[in-house]
Scaffold this motif. Sequence first.
Motif, PDB file in Angstrom:
ATOM      1  N   VAL A 174       0.959  -1.269  -0.102  1.00  0.00           N
ATOM      2  CA  VAL A 174       0.061   0.149  -0.058  1.00  0.00           C
ATOM      3  C   VAL A 174       0.995   1.222   0.082  1.00  0.00           C
ATOM      4  O   VAL A 174       1.962   1.353   0.811  1.00  0.00           O
ATOM      5  CB  VAL A 174      -0.939  -0.022   1.144  1.00  0.00           C
ATOM      6  N   MET A 175       0.654   2.053  -1.016  1.00  0.00           N
ATOM      7  CA  MET A 175       1.156   3.333  -0.950  1.00  0.00           C
ATOM      8  C   MET A 175       0.131   4.424  -0.345  1.00  0.00           C
ATOM      9  O   MET A 175      -0.918   4.011  -0.244  1.00  0.00           O
ATOM     10  CB  MET A 175       1.707   3.748  -2.330  1.00  0.00           C
ATOM     11  N   GLY A 185      -0.774   8.492  -0.881  1.00  0.00           N
ATOM     12  CA  GLY A 185      -0.895   9.648  -1.715  1.00  0.00           C
ATOM     13  C   GLY A 185      -1.755  10.914  -1.055  1.00  0.00           C
ATOM     14  O   GLY A 185      -2.549  10.713  -0.240  1.00  0.00           O
ATOM     15  N   GLN A 201      -7.414   3.454  -5.622  1.00  0.00           N
ATOM     16  CA  GLN A 201      -7.029   4.759  -5.096  1.00  0.00           C
ATOM     17  C   GLN A 201      -8.134   5.249  -4.071  1.00  0.00           C
ATOM     18  O   GLN A 201      -9.132   5.665  -4.482  1.00  0.00           O
ATOM     19  CB  GLN A 201      -6.781   5.740  -6.241  1.00  0.00           C
ATOM     20  N   LEU A 202      -8.093   4.718  -2.746  1.00  0.00           N
ATOM     21  CA  LEU A 202      -9.277   4.756  -2.016  1.00  0.00           C
ATOM     22  C   LEU A 202      -8.933   6.115  -1.059  1.00  0.00           C
ATOM     23  O   LEU A 202      -7.840   6.126   0.024  1.00  0.00           O
ATOM     24  CB  LEU A 202      -9.197   3.594  -1.057  1.00  0.00           C
ATOM     25  N   LYS A 203      -9.963   6.939  -1.008  1.00  0.00           N
ATOM     26  CA  LYS A 203      -9.539   8.230  -0.203  1.00  0.00           C
ATOM     27  C   LYS A 203     -10.097   8.057   1.103  1.00  0.00           C
ATOM     28  O   LYS A 203     -11.108   7.603   1.452  1.00  0.00           O
ATOM     29  CB  LYS A 203     -10.567   9.362  -0.976  1.00  0.00           C
ATOM     30  N   VAL A 225       1.298   3.373   8.482  1.00  0.00           N
ATOM     31  CA  VAL A 225       0.522   4.673   8.296  1.00  0.00           C
ATOM     32  C   VAL A 225      -1.010   4.145   8.169  1.00  0.00           C
ATOM     33  O   VAL A 225      -1.124   3.365   7.040  1.00  0.00           O
ATOM     34  CB  VAL A 225       0.573   5.558   7.014  1.00  0.00           C
ATOM     35  N   ILE A 246      -5.157   4.574   7.404  1.00  0.00           N
ATOM     36  CA  ILE A 246      -6.104   5.433   6.769  1.00  0.00           C
ATOM     37  C   ILE A 246      -7.515   5.151   6.854  1.00  0.00           C
ATOM     38  O   ILE A 246      -7.815   3.711   6.292  1.00  0.00           O
ATOM     39  CB  ILE A 246      -5.893   5.675   5.228  1.00  0.00           C
ATOM     40  N   PRO A 299     -14.374   6.164   4.130  1.00  0.00           N
ATOM     41  CA  PRO A 299     -15.608   6.408   4.640  1.00  0.00           C
ATOM     42  C   PRO A 299     -16.492   5.421   5.338  1.00  0.00           C
ATOM     43  O   PRO A 299     -17.310   5.830   6.035  1.00  0.00           O
ATOM     44  CB  PRO A 299     -16.112   6.985   3.317  1.00  0.00           C
ATOM     45  N   LEU A 340       6.110  13.760   2.438  1.00  0.00           N
ATOM     46  CA  LEU A 340       4.832  14.134   2.033  1.00  0.00           C
ATOM     47  C   LEU A 340       4.133  15.015   3.463  1.00  0.00           C
ATOM     48  O   LEU A 340       3.107  15.357   3.158  1.00  0.00           O
ATOM     49  CB  LEU A 340       4.002  12.923   1.903  1.00  0.00           C
ATOM     50  N   LEU A 350       3.016  14.014   6.123  1.00  0.00           N
ATOM     51  CA  LEU A 350       1.831  12.944   6.657  1.00  0.00           C
ATOM     52  C   LEU A 350       1.620  13.518   8.154  1.00  0.00           C
ATOM     53  O   LEU A 350       2.470  13.695   9.051  1.00  0.00           O
ATOM     54  CB  LEU A 350       2.056  11.665   6.632  1.00  0.00           C
ATOM     55  N   ALA A 400      -6.256  14.349   4.849  1.00  0.00           N
ATOM     56  CA  ALA A 400      -6.581  13.428   3.821  1.00  0.00           C
ATOM     57  C   ALA A 400      -5.772  12.765   3.172  1.00  0.00           C
ATOM     58  O   ALA A 400      -4.468  13.475   2.939  1.00  0.00           O
ATOM     59  CB  ALA A 400      -7.668  14.552   3.105  1.00  0.00           C
ATOM     60  N   ALA A 401      -6.012  11.687   2.926  1.00  0.00           N
ATOM     61  CA  ALA A 401      -4.667  10.928   2.152  1.00  0.00           C
ATOM     62  C   ALA A 401      -5.610   9.897   1.228  1.00  0.00           C
ATOM     63  O   ALA A 401      -6.684   9.235   1.689  1.00  0.00           O
ATOM     64  CB  ALA A 401      -4.040  10.219   3.137  1.00  0.00           C
ATOM     65  N   THR A 402      -4.850   9.112   0.327  1.00  0.00           N
ATOM     66  CA  THR A 402      -5.396   8.159  -0.459  1.00  0.00           C
ATOM     67  C   THR A 402      -4.376   6.882  -0.274  1.00  0.00           C
ATOM     68  O   THR A 402      -3.216   7.055  -0.296  1.00  0.00           O
ATOM     69  CB  THR A 402      -5.405   8.732  -1.985  1.00  0.00           C
ATOM     70  N   ALA A 403      -5.273   5.722  -0.107  1.00  0.00           N
ATOM     71  CA  ALA A 403      -4.437   4.528  -0.129  1.00  0.00           C
ATOM     72  C   ALA A 403      -4.257   4.257  -1.439  1.00  0.00           C
ATOM     73  O   ALA A 403      -5.460   3.834  -2.165  1.00  0.00           O
ATOM     74  CB  ALA A 403      -5.209   3.493   0.915  1.00  0.00           C
ATOM     75  N   ILE A 404      -3.175   3.883  -2.026  1.00  0.00           N
ATOM     76  CA  ILE A 404      -2.998   3.328  -3.440  1.00  0.00           C
ATOM     77  C   ILE A 404      -2.435   1.951  -3.486  1.00  0.00           C
ATOM     78  O   ILE A 404      -1.472   1.776  -2.937  1.00  0.00           O
ATOM     79  CB  ILE A 404      -2.076   4.518  -4.157  1.00  0.00           C
TER      80      ILE A 404
END
Lengths: 69, 69, 69, 69, 69, 69
Positions: E64-65, E67, F8-10, F25, F27, F30, F47, F49, F54-58
């Motif tokens: 997992v990265m 962004g 790409q999960l916000k 990390v 995340i 919702p 980054l 952090l 707010a961050a995105t798991a990629i």
Amino acid sequence: MKISARNQLKGTIIEIHKGATTAHVSIALPGGAVVMASITNEAVDELGLGMGMAATAIVKASDVMVGVD
Amino acid sequence: MKISARNQLKGTIIEIHKGATTAHVSIALPGGAVVMASITNEAVDELGLGMGMAATAIVKASDVMVGVD
Amino acid sequence: MKISARNQLKGTIIEIHKGATTAHVSIALPGGAVVMASITNEAVDELGLGMGMAATAIVKASDVMVGVD
Amino acid sequence: MKISARNQLKGTIIEIHKGATTAHVSIALPGGAVVMASITNEAVDELGLGMGMAATAIVKASDVMVGVD
Amino acid sequence: MKISARNQLKGTIIEIHKGATTAHVSIALPGGAVVMASITNEAVDELGLGMGMAATAIVKASDVMVGVD
Amino acid sequence: MKISARNQLKGTIIEIHKGATTAHVSIALPGGAVVMASITNEAVDELGLGMGMAATAIVKASDVMVGVD
């Protein structure tokens, strides 16, 4: 040994940073790019990695993503 | 978006080969090295990838191995 | 080339199945376990992989999970 | 739970080494090969991993490379 | 079987697309996000995956990265 | 930058735990699910952090497995 990984980038080791179990090894490529590998401390010792050594950064094609601006 | 991946290598797309579900995209780096990415056909379409486009090969440090002769 | 991957399991190729861009290669280990690799068709051709050949299944430690019943 | 990973190798835990956040767990397979997994310390605790326990090394086929001499 | 992967996201299969050797399986999570898995066709058949089935998307933390915008 | 990764999960960062070289990390998405990323300490710093961001798991599709009960 020859391996199936599509990406085998030759360069020079410019940094080795060991943590508790995981080490970060940075390899500078001829064109100026630097590739960082996160590998086990054991692997660093077993391969005898050191600053200035020639080394190859190896990455499987399925582990490469593509980004565009 | 900025991402955590340690390796973000800028280059130019020199080949795109689509399979049934998986595509191979090759990106030439300035120093001459070529990085191949295996990504979904959907991603190729969604990003609008094409020959000669500027693109970045993205690789997480934990997916890089080190080789020595 | 020697590589940093912690897992290098020697065996014999017992199956190769090529798809459109991706091939599945199965390697039988001495103890009876079989390891399947999903690699590019190009890699199969370049390494000259064939049935009955000695081959090594290579896996980075960070790509191994542990399961318990 | 049954999972899609093609490689599920049953063995016995012969070593657990915890670092600051990452642990190395080694699983001996019946044929003598040893597979090392790099997993989180949390996972070691949550699964209650210990020396001599039966465990399965799980690897997705897309994370396996092939090497030949 | 319980596994070490930190990320086990429960949802419902909303799409299965088989290619020559590789299939794409999409799992909708309760909050609306969709996770796509690229797995072997064999795994789809062996697990008997079908539309509307409950399924878990499993991802190792090291894959997992992060962004940020 | 737009990237090829299918997932790409916000969400929102709810925990950051740094180790010697590797950080975890978490995340929250919702729908209530939490995704943990194992990334380098450097990436956390670069980054910027922090908790509540707010961050995105990629996640690349080829790194997702499917489980069924």
